[in-house]
Design a protein around this motif. Structure first.
Motif, PDB file in Angstrom:
ATOM      1  N   ASP A  38      -6.245  -5.101   9.886  1.00  0.00           N
ATOM      2  CA  ASP A  38      -5.703  -5.599   8.618  1.00  0.00           C
ATOM      3  C   ASP A  38      -4.598  -6.604   8.919  1.00  0.00           C
ATOM      4  OD1 ASP A  38      -7.378  -3.823   7.417  1.00  0.00           O
ATOM      5  OD2 ASP A  38      -5.814  -2.469   6.678  1.00  0.00           O
ATOM      6  N   SER A  51      -6.655  -1.900   1.523  1.00  0.00           N
ATOM      7  CA  SER A  51      -7.755  -2.844   1.710  1.00  0.00           C
ATOM      8  C   SER A  51      -8.151  -3.526   0.407  1.00  0.00           C
ATOM      9  CB  SER A  51      -8.968  -2.119   2.295  1.00  0.00           C
ATOM     10  OG  SER A  51      -9.403  -1.071   1.429  1.00  0.00           O
ATOM     11  N   GLU A  52      -7.712  -2.971  -0.733  1.00  0.00           N
ATOM     12  CA  GLU A  52      -8.026  -3.551  -2.038  1.00  0.00           C
ATOM     13  C   GLU A  52      -6.960  -4.528  -2.510  1.00  0.00           C
ATOM     14  OE1 GLU A  52     -10.310   0.476  -3.659  1.00  0.00           O
ATOM     15  OE2 GLU A  52      -8.261   0.020  -4.308  1.00  0.00           O
ATOM     16  N   ARG A  53      -5.831  -4.567  -1.827  1.00  0.00           N
ATOM     17  CA  ARG A  53      -4.767  -5.476  -2.251  1.00  0.00           C
ATOM     18  C   ARG A  53      -5.157  -6.914  -1.936  1.00  0.00           C
ATOM     19  NH1 ARG A  53       1.173  -3.458  -2.313  1.00  0.00           N
ATOM     20  NH2 ARG A  53       1.506  -5.695  -1.935  1.00  0.00           N
ATOM     21  N   PRO A  54      -4.842  -7.845  -2.832  1.00  0.00           N
ATOM     22  CA  PRO A  54      -5.180  -9.252  -2.565  1.00  0.00           C
ATOM     23  C   PRO A  54      -4.359  -9.881  -1.454  1.00  0.00           C
ATOM     24  CG  PRO A  54      -3.919  -9.043  -4.604  1.00  0.00           C
ATOM     25  CD  PRO A  54      -4.261  -7.654  -4.177  1.00  0.00           C
ATOM     26  N   ASP A 112      -9.164   5.686   5.953  1.00  0.00           N
ATOM     27  CA  ASP A 112      -8.715   4.536   6.757  1.00  0.00           C
ATOM     28  C   ASP A 112      -7.502   4.973   7.578  1.00  0.00           C
ATOM     29  OD1 ASP A 112     -10.668   3.233   5.314  1.00  0.00           O
ATOM     30  OD2 ASP A 112      -9.259   2.297   3.913  1.00  0.00           O
ATOM     31  N   SER A 136      -1.639  -9.045   7.134  1.00  0.00           N
ATOM     32  CA  SER A 136      -0.858  -9.334   5.939  1.00  0.00           C
ATOM     33  C   SER A 136       0.459  -9.958   6.367  1.00  0.00           C
ATOM     34  CB  SER A 136      -0.650  -8.062   5.110  1.00  0.00           C
ATOM     35  OG  SER A 136      -0.096  -8.379   3.851  1.00  0.00           O
ATOM     36  N   ASP A 156     -14.333   8.342  -0.467  1.00  0.00           N
ATOM     37  CA  ASP A 156     -14.067   6.925  -0.212  1.00  0.00           C
ATOM     38  C   ASP A 156     -13.868   6.631   1.268  1.00  0.00           C
ATOM     39  OD1 ASP A 156     -14.125   6.394  -2.967  1.00  0.00           O
ATOM     40  OD2 ASP A 156     -12.013   6.934  -3.166  1.00  0.00           O
ATOM     41  N   ARG A 191      -3.661   4.114   1.835  1.00  0.00           N
ATOM     42  CA  ARG A 191      -3.784   4.109   0.389  1.00  0.00           C
ATOM     43  C   ARG A 191      -2.402   4.335  -0.209  1.00  0.00           C
ATOM     44  NH1 ARG A 191      -7.818   6.216  -3.336  1.00  0.00           N
ATOM     45  NH2 ARG A 191      -9.070   6.924  -1.562  1.00  0.00           N
ATOM     46  N   PRO A 202      -3.504   1.358  -5.219  1.00  0.00           N
ATOM     47  CA  PRO A 202      -4.778   0.975  -4.595  1.00  0.00           C
ATOM     48  C   PRO A 202      -4.821   1.355  -3.122  1.00  0.00           C
ATOM     49  CG  PRO A 202      -3.312  -0.901  -4.663  1.00  0.00           C
ATOM     50  CD  PRO A 202      -2.597   0.211  -5.390  1.00  0.00           C
ATOM     51  N   ARG A 203      -6.032   1.348  -2.560  1.00  0.00           N
ATOM     52  CA  ARG A 203      -6.148   1.330  -1.107  1.00  0.00           C
ATOM     53  C   ARG A 203      -5.583  -0.011  -0.642  1.00  0.00           C
ATOM     54  NH1 ARG A 203      -9.316   5.568   0.185  1.00  0.00           N
ATOM     55  NH2 ARG A 203      -9.219   5.027   2.390  1.00  0.00           N
TER      56      ARG A 203
END
Length: 624
Positions: free
Chosen positions: A580, A473-476, A530, A582, A527, A457, A470-471
């Motif tokens: 994840d 995991s919430e990033r686009p 992670d 990226s 929440d 996060r 954001p977390r």
């Protein structure tokens, strides 16, 4: 019998090329006089000042137990002679200097002819480098948290540059002999350390643009680290790649220690495996839930996660275990330890709640093993679904998932595997320059990055994070692949391999992968949590091998493989296994500008449109 200590300071050990190395020799004594007799010797060779407490405490402990101890400055460092060849870890004479020092010790009348070496990080490098020269009187080594291949483990990784080595060059420059007597030049280095965050955003640099210009050999090291993206003759030299020269390594007992969140667990586990396969003498591997040199710490936690009191070693136990080891292999009447060859800490099994200190109780336990990698490992293939699923039971997916990678807004580094990165705070009110000169600036460093496990996060404490925090995991620009909650615990111990089918609008770009243990929500963590276990990267121009570059055609589907550092974690029932994907992890790793320009020489940055068509994750599962 416990001895007193006599110290001969600044003994000059002459090397084969005439250089004299400053060495402090500590010997057993009684009533202030050295004791007659021949003693085994502990040697530590360091670039960080032999008189520092982290080294003198080695002598304080071992001499009282009947060892001689020699602490030595490397050439071009502190009290030793300088030749202007100090190129950070690439200094060419380190092996020969180690050999000459060991043989000098063995020839002294107070030596029993058996020399053991100790030290962490760079002082571990000096051990490996000496062992590759096979000095006849080297009898045992204990390299701790040591890189063995700078191209893969230390300066670069997966084709990207590890920016902890950018920071490290300033640490080595600020006390370099080149500027030892020039306060103004030292101040320039400290000023760069004060502005490290800005330098990260401005990276890479040309020669002459940084204070490193005052230390030409270190400036050249930065040039090489930055621009030599392919594995070439520079990286192949023995000073950079010990692994290619293991065949000539001395056959001596070794203990290899590291942590799952150190920068070098892949290096040290593979070093142990190579020596165990090659040597007749006993070899041992110990891996805990520690970050760099965390083995000597007394905390039960690493960064934000607590592993319980059994995880702690601390300085006292560290020395006691080393004493057992060197008693066995440096004394004439020593006996083999008989310890199991491998001892690992399997993380997991805790409550998942907050401790009194506010850390995540993840727990774990020690376990003895007979080899590395573990022979009973089952390599399970889990597939990445187009819907973000991760499962061993579904067919391969070809459904595309897309994201935009903007190098001006990279995914921030939140924990992970590296050494450390610190900045020098600006002088506060009342801190006059003269007073600042009385305190070593390195002692005033504060962390920019802290290695270890962390909830993925963004927050103000993590560099490159941005509001609204954001977390990840919430990033686009982060693709999440997660399993269903596990019905039964699952242990993963070893190296995880991530294979992706990808395309990009850029001729060159990066793909990153992280292994995450997703804790379910509870009252302390509404929440969930992670927890990062390990991560790595591949620079796509090196997707078919690091010896050559091969740019991509825009939109061309290619396969890439990302090999993560080893870990050992018990994913509890109810937890999810997550990967994840990226294209950035900054500033642990430098940002790919997406332009395809020469490595370390780009002139601009562009946004890349990334596509992942699917892939698979190979998990090293240990059967229950």
């Amino acid at each position: 019998m416990r001895y007193g200590i006599v110290l001969a300071k600044d003994v000059r050990v002459r090397t084969r090329d005439g250089i004299e190395l400053a060495t402090d020799v500590y010997r057993p004594a009684r009533n202030g006089d050295w004791v007659e007799g021949r003693f085994p010797t502990i040697l530590c060779r360091t670039p960080y000042d032999r008189t520092d407490k982290r080294y003198t405490e080695i002598a304080d402990f071992f001499v009282r137990h009947g060892f001689a101890v020699c602490l030595q400055d490397l050439r071009d460092r502190y009290g030793s002679d300088g030749t202007g060849d100090y190129q950070h870890t690439v200094t060419p004479q380190q092996g020969e200097d180690g050999y000459d020092t060991i043989e000098w010790i063995a020839a002294q009348p107070w030596s029993n002819g058996r020399v053991g070496m100790v030290g962490s990080s760079y002082a571990g490098i000096t051990q490996v480098r000496a062992a590759l020269e096979r000095p006849p009187h080297l009898a045992a080594i204990w390299p701790d948290v040591v890189p063995t291949n700078s191209f893969q483990h230390q300066s670069r990784e997966g084709g990207a540059m590890q920016l902890h080595m950018f920071w490290a060059l300033f640490i080595h420059a600020q006390d370099a002999q080149d500027i030892r007597d020039d306060w103004d030049k030292q101040a320039e280095v400290w000023q760069d350390l004060e502005h490290l965050r800005d330098l990260f955003w401005r990276y890479p640099f040309r020669k002459g643009e940084l204070s490193l210009r005052h230390t030409p050999s270190l400036e050249q090291a930065l040039e090489d680290y930055t621009t030599r993206g392919a594995y070439d003759e520079y990286w192949a030299q023995v000073s950079n790649d010990f692994t290619a020269h293991y065949a000539q390594h001395a056959d001596v007992p070794g203990t290899f220690t590291t942590g799952w969140f150190d920068g070098f667990p892949h290096s040290d586990t593979e070093y142990f495996a190579a020596m165990a396969a090659k040597n007749e003498t006993p070899q041992r591997l110990i891996v805990g839930p520690w970050s760099h040199v965390g083995m000597r710490g007394d905390a039960t936690w690493t960064l934000d996660v607590d592993f319980g009191p059994d995880s702690v070693w601390g300085v006292e136990r560290y020395f006691e275990e080393q004493l057992r080891f060197f008693d066995a292999y440096l004394r004439e009447d020593g006996e083999s330890l008989g310890d199991p060859p491998v001892r690992i800490f399997v993380m997991g099994g805790g409550s998942g709640r907050k401790t009194e200190l506010g850390k995540l109780d993840h727990g774990g336990r020690w376990r003895d093993e007979q080899e590395w990698p573990l022979a009973r490992t089952v390599h399970e293939t889990w597939r990445l679904g187009g819907d973000g699923s991760l499962s061993p039971d579904v067919p391969a997916s070809t459904e595309a998932r897309r994201f935009r990678y903007d190098p001006e807004h990279p995914v921030p580094t939140i924990g992970g595997n590296y050494c450390a990165v610190g900045e020098l705070p600006a002088d506060g009110p009342g801190m006059e320059p003269m007073w600042a000169r009385l305190l070593n600036p390195v002692l005033r460093l504060r962390n920019v990055l802290t290695p270890g496990p962390a909830d993925q996060r963004e927050s103000p404490e993590f560099f490159a994070s941005r509001e609204p925090y954001p977390r990840l995991s919430e990033r686009p620009d982060v693709l999440v692949y997660a399993s269903e909650p596990l019905a039964e615990p699952l242990e993963v111990t070893g190296r995880v391999e991530v294979r992706l089918r990808v395309a990009s609008s850029a001729p060159d770009t990066d793909f990153t992968a992280k292994l995450v243990d997703v804790h379910p929500p509870n009252e302390d963590y509404p929440d969930g949590y992670d927890m990062l276990l390990c991560d790595s990267i591949i620079r796509c121009r090196y997707r078919n091998g690091f010896e050559r570059e091969e740019l991509m055609e825009p939109g061309e589907e290619v396969e890439v493989t990302i090999l993560l550092p080893p870990t050992s974690n018990l994913f509890a029932a109810g937890h999810r296994i997550r990967v994840d994907v990226s294209s950035s992890n900054f500033p642990r790793l430098d940002r790919n500008p997406n332009t395809g320009e020469p490595i370390g020489r780009h002139t601009r940055m562009e946004v890349a449109e990334q596509t992942v068509f699917g892939g698979e994750v190979v998990l090293p599962v240990i059967p229950a």
